[in-house]
Design an enzyme around this catalytic site. Structure first.
Site, mmCIF file in Angstrom:
data_model
loop_
_atom_site.group_PDB
_atom_site.id
_atom_site.type_symbol
_atom_site.label_atom_id
_atom_site.label_comp_id
_atom_site.label_asym_id
_atom_site.label_seq_id
_atom_site.Cartn_x
_atom_site.Cartn_y
_atom_site.Cartn_z
ATOM 1 N N LEU A 46 0.998 -0.962 -0.392
ATOM 2 C CA LEU A 46 -0.108 -0.134 -0.298
ATOM 3 C C LEU A 46 0.665 1.561 0.250
ATOM 4 O O LEU A 46 1.789 1.099 0.674
ATOM 5 C CB LEU A 46 -1.202 0.274 1.396
ATOM 6 N N SER B 42 9.037 8.785 -0.775
ATOM 7 C CA SER B 42 9.002 7.522 -0.370
ATOM 8 C C SER B 42 9.551 7.092 0.673
ATOM 9 O O SER B 42 10.264 7.137 0.391
ATOM 10 C CB SER B 42 7.912 6.826 -0.373
ATOM 11 N N ILE C 58 4.229 -0.855 3.503
ATOM 12 C CA ILE C 58 3.416 -0.023 3.120
ATOM 13 C C ILE C 58 4.676 1.444 3.144
ATOM 14 O O ILE C 58 5.748 1.149 3.660
ATOM 15 C CB ILE C 58 3.107 0.868 4.849
ATOM 16 N N GLU C 59 4.136 1.766 2.217
ATOM 17 C CA GLU C 59 4.665 2.887 1.672
ATOM 18 C C GLU C 59 4.233 4.318 1.768
ATOM 19 O O GLU C 59 3.156 4.468 1.660
ATOM 20 C CB GLU C 59 4.997 2.930 0.295
ATOM 21 N N ILE C 60 4.996 5.184 2.114
ATOM 22 C CA ILE C 60 4.712 6.510 3.003
ATOM 23 C C ILE C 60 4.995 7.451 2.308
ATOM 24 O O ILE C 60 6.561 7.614 1.855
ATOM 25 C CB ILE C 60 5.059 6.966 3.992
#
Length: 126
Positions: A70, A108, A119-121
């Site tokens: 995500l 990211s 989990i990509e932020i």
């Protein structure tokens, strides 16, 4: 035909650890609905939570913890995200790196949640 994503379903093997990660680290709001169902709310979207072996019907053909990859767009600068991850002792496994998002370039970092989902932020870049 499709305008936007309303929600997705995350299957977890460890509900308390999953709730801690998405609420305390990611800053989402936990809500309970229906007959004790749980979801994480952020912006105009939510992530419904299913416990492995106790999924709600209908469900995916083979729901599995750790199968998601995500990408979330942060509401704060990525440097603030990096600081929060350090404070919460969540290791960054890659980044910061430049990527191509849905609407623009993004900067990211990547972490893993307790079920090992990727989990990509990210922050939007011009």
């Amino acid at each position: 035909m499709i305008d936007h994503l309303d929600h997705l379903v995350l299957t977890t093997a460890d509900e308390p650890a999953c709730v801690r990660f998405y609420v305390e680290v990611m800053g989402m709001t936990l809500e309970t609905f229906g007959e004790g169902r749980k979801a994480f709310r952020f912006g105009n979207q939510k992530i419904n939570l299913h416990l492995k072996g106790h999924e709600f019907e209908p469900k995916a053909q083979a729901p599995m913890p750790g199968a998601l990859d995500l990408c979330f767009i942060a509401a704060v600068p990525l440097d603030d995200v990096i600081a929060r991850l350090a404070e919460k002792q969540v290791p960054i496994i890659e980044g910061p790196v430049m990527r191509t998002g849905a609407t623009s370039r993004i900067r990211s970092v990547y972490v893993r949640d307790p079920d090992l989902n990727l989990i990509e932020i990210s922050e939007l870049k011009a």
